[in-house]
Motif scaffolding. Sequence first.
Motif, short mmCIF file in Angstrom:
data_model
loop_
_atom_site.label_atom_id
_atom_site.label_comp_id
_atom_site.label_asym_id
_atom_site.label_seq_id
_atom_site.Cartn_x
_atom_site.Cartn_y
_atom_site.Cartn_z
N HIS A 123 -7.92 -11.24 1.13
CA HIS A 123 -9.23 -11.18 1.75
C HIS A 123 -9.32 -12.28 2.81
O HIS A 123 -8.86 -13.37 2.58
CB HIS A 123 -10.33 -11.36 0.69
CG HIS A 123 -11.70 -11.16 1.22
ND1 HIS A 123 -12.17 -9.92 1.56
CD2 HIS A 123 -12.67 -12.04 1.50
CE1 HIS A 123 -13.39 -10.06 2.03
NE2 HIS A 123 -13.72 -11.34 1.99
N PRO A 124 -9.80 -12.05 4.00
CA PRO A 124 -10.54 -10.90 4.48
C PRO A 124 -9.65 -9.84 5.16
O PRO A 124 -10.14 -8.85 5.64
CB PRO A 124 -11.49 -11.51 5.51
CG PRO A 124 -10.70 -12.63 6.10
CD PRO A 124 -9.87 -13.17 4.96
N LEU A 125 -8.35 -10.05 5.20
CA LEU A 125 -7.46 -9.12 5.88
C LEU A 125 -6.75 -8.19 4.89
O LEU A 125 -5.62 -7.78 5.12
CB LEU A 125 -6.42 -9.89 6.71
CG LEU A 125 -7.01 -10.79 7.80
CD1 LEU A 125 -5.91 -11.58 8.48
CD2 LEU A 125 -7.77 -9.95 8.82
N SER A 126 -7.39 -7.87 3.79
CA SER A 126 -6.76 -7.02 2.79
C SER A 126 -7.13 -5.56 3.03
O SER A 126 -8.09 -5.24 3.73
CB SER A 126 -7.19 -7.44 1.39
OG SER A 126 -8.58 -7.30 1.23
N LYS A 127 -6.32 -4.70 2.45
CA LYS A 127 -6.56 -3.26 2.54
C LYS A 127 -6.33 -2.68 1.15
O LYS A 127 -5.35 -3.00 0.48
CB LYS A 127 -5.60 -2.63 3.54
CG LYS A 127 -5.83 -1.17 3.75
CD LYS A 127 -4.98 -0.68 4.89
CE LYS A 127 -5.35 0.76 5.19
NZ LYS A 127 -4.68 1.24 6.38
N ILE A 128 -7.25 -1.86 0.70
CA ILE A 128 -7.16 -1.23 -0.62
C ILE A 128 -6.85 0.24 -0.43
O ILE A 128 -7.55 0.94 0.31
CB ILE A 128 -8.46 -1.41 -1.42
CG1 ILE A 128 -8.75 -2.89 -1.64
CG2 ILE A 128 -8.36 -0.66 -2.75
CD1 ILE A 128 -10.10 -3.17 -2.26
N CYS A 129 -5.78 0.70 -1.08
CA CYS A 129 -5.37 2.10 -1.00
C CYS A 129 -5.01 2.59 -2.39
O CYS A 129 -4.54 1.82 -3.22
CB CYS A 129 -4.14 2.26 -0.12
SG CYS A 129 -4.39 2.00 1.61
N ASP A 130 -5.21 3.87 -2.62
CA ASP A 130 -4.67 4.50 -3.82
C ASP A 130 -3.28 5.00 -3.43
O ASP A 130 -3.14 5.78 -2.49
CB ASP A 130 -5.54 5.67 -4.26
CG ASP A 130 -6.82 5.22 -4.93
OD1 ASP A 130 -6.81 4.12 -5.52
OD2 ASP A 130 -7.82 5.94 -4.85
N ILE A 131 -2.27 4.51 -4.13
CA ILE A 131 -0.89 4.86 -3.83
C ILE A 131 -0.30 5.59 -5.02
O ILE A 131 -0.49 5.19 -6.17
CB ILE A 131 -0.06 3.60 -3.49
CG1 ILE A 131 -0.59 2.95 -2.21
CG2 ILE A 131 1.42 3.95 -3.35
CD1 ILE A 131 0.14 1.70 -1.79
N GLN A 132 0.43 6.66 -4.72
CA GLN A 132 1.12 7.40 -5.78
C GLN A 132 2.51 6.81 -5.96
O GLN A 132 3.33 6.80 -5.05
CB GLN A 132 1.23 8.88 -5.42
CG GLN A 132 1.87 9.68 -6.53
CD GLN A 132 2.01 11.15 -6.17
OE1 GLN A 132 2.16 11.51 -5.01
NE2 GLN A 132 1.98 12.00 -7.18
N TYR A 133 2.76 6.27 -7.15
CA TYR A 133 4.04 5.68 -7.48
C TYR A 133 4.86 6.65 -8.32
O TYR A 133 4.32 7.29 -9.23
CB TYR A 133 3.84 4.38 -8.28
CG TYR A 133 3.20 3.29 -7.48
CD1 TYR A 133 3.96 2.45 -6.67
CD2 TYR A 133 1.82 3.10 -7.51
CE1 TYR A 133 3.37 1.45 -5.92
CE2 TYR A 133 1.23 2.10 -6.76
CZ TYR A 133 2.00 1.28 -5.97
OH TYR A 133 1.41 0.30 -5.22
#
Length: 149
Positions: A123-133
């Motif tokens: 934070h503040p330069l983070s990105k949240i993604c749902d990733i398929q592993y």
Amino acid sequence: MEAPQARREKRSFRVICLLEGPQSEAEALTQLPQVTFTQADFNSTIQNLDDPVVITLQLGDLLVKKVLLDPGSSADVLFYSTFQKMKLSNNILQSTGGDLVSLSGKRVPIIGSVWLQTTLGEHPLSKICDIQYLVVDYFSPYNLIIGRL
């Protein structure tokens, strides 16, 4: 090798992750910090500039260390030993057929796949993604491998 449907879903999801709203490309670029390299950076005397990039990231509420960034990989891999340490239930694994090919050329069967909320950066330069592993039962010095994002 990933199934064609899984590749399409992954590609579609990544495109969605890249879209953060109705910003123009110029607006998005002005918000990011700039990184500049000079000639001095290319004439370094530091050895082993080709060492692997290993990071720490957040999966849900857990901090996961020893994550290999591998831009040559088309798959995001979660090793089963890490899956177990995270105390995740096997019930959340989605059935996935096929094998992955390891760096040594060995075929590794895919146990299943799982979507996990992944936070990249701080934070503040983070990105949240749902990733398929893709979950595989194979020894690795890493906990995860993040492929092409």
